[in-house]
Design a protein around this motif. Structure first.
Motif, PDB file in Angstrom:
ATOM      1  N   VAL A   1      46.722  63.957  86.035  1.00 25.11           N
ATOM      2  CA  VAL A   1      46.262  64.148  87.411  1.00 25.11           C
ATOM      3  C   VAL A   1      46.301  65.638  87.735  1.00 25.11           C
ATOM      4  O   VAL A   1      47.264  66.329  87.399  1.00 25.11           O
ATOM      5  CB  VAL A   1      47.120  63.334  88.409  1.00 25.11           C
ATOM      6  CG1 VAL A   1      46.687  63.613  89.848  1.00 25.11           C
ATOM      7  CG2 VAL A   1      47.029  61.851  88.095  1.00 25.11           C
TER       8      VAL A   1
ATOM      9  N   ASP B   1      50.550  63.941  83.436  1.00 24.35           N
ATOM     10  CA  ASP B   1      50.036  62.567  83.492  1.00 24.35           C
ATOM     11  C   ASP B   1      48.520  62.529  83.652  1.00 24.35           C
ATOM     12  O   ASP B   1      47.943  61.473  83.864  1.00 24.35           O
ATOM     13  CB  ASP B   1      50.730  61.755  84.587  1.00 24.35           C
ATOM     14  CG  ASP B   1      50.330  62.157  85.998  1.00 24.35           C
ATOM     15  OD1 ASP B   1      49.658  63.198  86.172  1.00 24.35           O
ATOM     16  OD2 ASP B   1      50.699  61.431  86.940  1.00 24.35           O
TER      17      ASP B   1
ATOM     18  N   ARG C   1      45.033  68.726  90.832  1.00 25.89           N
ATOM     19  CA  ARG C   1      44.551  68.999  92.191  1.00 25.89           C
ATOM     20  C   ARG C   1      44.212  70.477  92.274  1.00 25.89           C
ATOM     21  O   ARG C   1      44.714  71.288  91.494  1.00 25.89           O
ATOM     22  CB  ARG C   1      45.569  68.587  93.255  1.00 25.89           C
ATOM     23  CG  ARG C   1      46.835  69.421  93.287  1.00 25.89           C
ATOM     24  CD  ARG C   1      47.812  68.906  94.319  1.00 25.89           C
ATOM     25  NE  ARG C   1      49.000  69.752  94.366  1.00 25.89           N
ATOM     26  CZ  ARG C   1      50.105  69.442  95.008  1.00 25.89           C
ATOM     27  NH1 ARG C   1      50.191  68.293  95.664  1.00 25.89           N
ATOM     28  NH2 ARG C   1      51.144  70.263  95.014  1.00 25.89           N
TER      29      ARG C   1
ATOM     30  N   ARG D   1      49.977  67.681  87.503  1.00 25.06           N
ATOM     31  CA  ARG D   1      51.147  66.879  87.861  1.00 25.06           C
ATOM     32  C   ARG D   1      51.889  66.506  86.581  1.00 25.06           C
ATOM     33  O   ARG D   1      51.289  66.065  85.610  1.00 25.06           O
ATOM     34  CB  ARG D   1      50.724  65.611  88.615  1.00 25.06           C
ATOM     35  CG  ARG D   1      51.934  64.849  89.149  1.00 25.06           C
ATOM     36  CD  ARG D   1      51.525  63.775  90.122  1.00 25.06           C
ATOM     37  NE  ARG D   1      50.771  62.720  89.462  1.00 25.06           N
ATOM     38  CZ  ARG D   1      50.182  61.706  90.104  1.00 25.06           C
ATOM     39  NH1 ARG D   1      50.269  61.616  91.425  1.00 25.06           N
ATOM     40  NH2 ARG D   1      49.526  60.782  89.439  1.00 25.06           N
TER      41      ARG D   1
ATOM     42  N   ASP E   1      53.319  61.595  96.744  1.00 19.66           N
ATOM     43  CA  ASP E   1      52.071  61.106  96.156  1.00 19.66           C
ATOM     44  C   ASP E   1      52.046  59.580  96.204  1.00 19.66           C
ATOM     45  O   ASP E   1      52.865  58.923  95.543  1.00 19.66           O
ATOM     46  CB  ASP E   1      51.930  61.573  94.711  1.00 19.66           C
ATOM     47  CG  ASP E   1      51.667  63.066  94.595  1.00 19.66           C
ATOM     48  OD1 ASP E   1      51.821  63.777  95.611  1.00 19.66           O
ATOM     49  OD2 ASP E   1      51.305  63.517  93.499  1.00 19.66           O
ATOM     50  N   ALA E   2      51.111  59.020  96.956  1.00 25.85           N
ATOM     51  CA  ALA E   2      51.042  57.570  97.166  1.00 25.85           C
ATOM     52  C   ALA E   2      50.695  56.802  95.900  1.00 25.85           C
ATOM     53  O   ALA E   2      51.013  55.608  95.798  1.00 25.85           O
ATOM     54  CB  ALA E   2      50.029  57.255  98.261  1.00 25.85           C
ATOM     55  N   ASP E   3      50.077  57.457  94.926  1.00 23.21           N
ATOM     56  CA  ASP E   3      49.658  56.736  93.720  1.00 23.21           C
ATOM     57  C   ASP E   3      50.764  56.618  92.670  1.00 23.21           C
ATOM     58  O   ASP E   3      50.552  56.023  91.621  1.00 23.21           O
ATOM     59  CB  ASP E   3      48.427  57.392  93.100  1.00 23.21           C
ATOM     60  CG  ASP E   3      48.712  58.781  92.553  1.00 23.21           C
ATOM     61  OD1 ASP E   3      49.478  59.533  93.203  1.00 23.21           O
ATOM     62  OD2 ASP E   3      48.166  59.118  91.482  1.00 23.21           O
ATOM     63  N   LEU E   4      51.944  57.147  92.950  1.00 24.34           N
ATOM     64  CA  LEU E   4      53.067  57.073  92.008  1.00 24.34           C
ATOM     65  C   LEU E   4      54.191  56.242  92.597  1.00 24.34           C
ATOM     66  O   LEU E   4      54.484  56.345  93.786  1.00 24.34           O
ATOM     67  CB  LEU E   4      53.635  58.464  91.719  1.00 24.34           C
ATOM     68  CG  LEU E   4      52.935  59.318  90.693  1.00 24.34           C
ATOM     69  CD1 LEU E   4      53.645  60.654  90.550  1.00 24.34           C
ATOM     70  CD2 LEU E   4      52.846  58.631  89.355  1.00 24.34           C
ATOM     71  N   ASP E   5      54.831  55.468  91.752  1.00 28.05           N
ATOM     72  CA  ASP E   5      55.985  54.691  92.180  1.00 28.05           C
ATOM     73  C   ASP E   5      57.256  55.430  91.752  1.00 28.05           C
ATOM     74  O   ASP E   5      58.053  54.920  90.967  1.00 28.05           O
ATOM     75  CB  ASP E   5      55.931  53.286  91.578  1.00 28.05           C
ATOM     76  CG  ASP E   5      57.027  52.378  92.116  1.00 28.05           C
ATOM     77  OD1 ASP E   5      57.507  52.641  93.236  1.00 28.05           O
ATOM     78  OD2 ASP E   5      57.403  51.427  91.407  1.00 28.05           O
TER      79      ASP E   5
ATOM     80  N   ARG F   1      56.355  55.184  85.965  1.00 29.25           N
ATOM     81  CA  ARG F   1      55.279  55.537  86.904  1.00 29.25           C
ATOM     82  C   ARG F   1      55.004  54.401  87.819  1.00 29.25           C
ATOM     83  O   ARG F   1      54.607  53.415  87.698  1.00 29.25           O
ATOM     84  CB  ARG F   1      54.015  55.903  86.143  1.00 29.25           C
ATOM     85  CG  ARG F   1      54.214  57.177  85.366  1.00 29.25           C
ATOM     86  CD  ARG F   1      52.943  57.592  84.723  1.00 29.25           C
ATOM     87  NE  ARG F   1      53.309  58.395  83.573  1.00 29.25           N
ATOM     88  CZ  ARG F   1      52.498  59.074  82.875  1.00 29.25           C
ATOM     89  NH1 ARG F   1      51.236  59.081  83.149  1.00 29.25           N
ATOM     90  NH2 ARG F   1      52.889  59.774  81.856  1.00 29.25           N
TER      91      ARG F   1
END
Length: 165
Positions: free
Chosen positions: A148, A146, A150, A159, A86-90, A165
């Protein structure tokens, strides 16, 4: 009550593919009956050869590390941990899958598998909404929704995240 002392955790091998395909279908039937449309479960049961080939490829090439739980030569569970997708999470790690046969639910095998592969490192996962047993398990392991979601053919997924995060 199942005895955890006889369960061996080891890496997935390509030789495990046929047994993994059968296990994967069985754990889906046990975990998702009533939550996932029956047509999806039936599709998975009908494509055992295809699922076997996918597990053979997964064992050989997947970026996720899959560990199997074996008792008396029979696969009774598996866990896959891989790079976060997931690109939106670090977060570097994602719990791609964790399944055990229903006979092992509530006996500590899932916790043992998670501890052996992910320990307490920050990570995230996706879980099917309405799968209250899994949600409770992951909350006990320090994961929390969190916000989110889908939508997949199987249903709405939430998720869950543990750590930064």
């Amino acid at each position: 009550m199942p005895d955890l002392s006889g369960v061996v955790l080891r890496p997935l091998s390509t030789d495990d593919a046929p047994a993994m395909a059968r296990l994967h279908v069985a754990v889906w039937d046990e975990a998702y009956a009533g939550l996932v449309p029956e047509s999806i479960l039936a599709e998975r049961r009908a494509d055992l050869d295809g699922r076997t080939e996918r597990w053979r490829r997964t064992a050989a090439t997947s970026p996720a590390a899959t560990t199997v739980a074996v008792r008396d030569g029979e696969l009774v569970g598996f866990v896959s941990v891989g790079p976060g997708r997931d690109a939106d999470l670090d977060l570097a790690e994602e719990l791609w899958a964790l399944y055990v046969r229903a006979a092992w639910w509530g006996h500590g095998l899932g916790h043992r598998m998670l501890a052996a592969t992910l320990a307490d490192r920050p990570a995230y996962l996706w879980v099917l909404a309405g799968n209250d047993r899994a949600l409770a398990f992951y909350r006990r392991q320090g994961f929390a929704p969190d916000g989110v979601e889908r939508h997949e053919p199987e249903g709405r997924e939430l998720r869950l995240v543990r750590g930064s995060r």
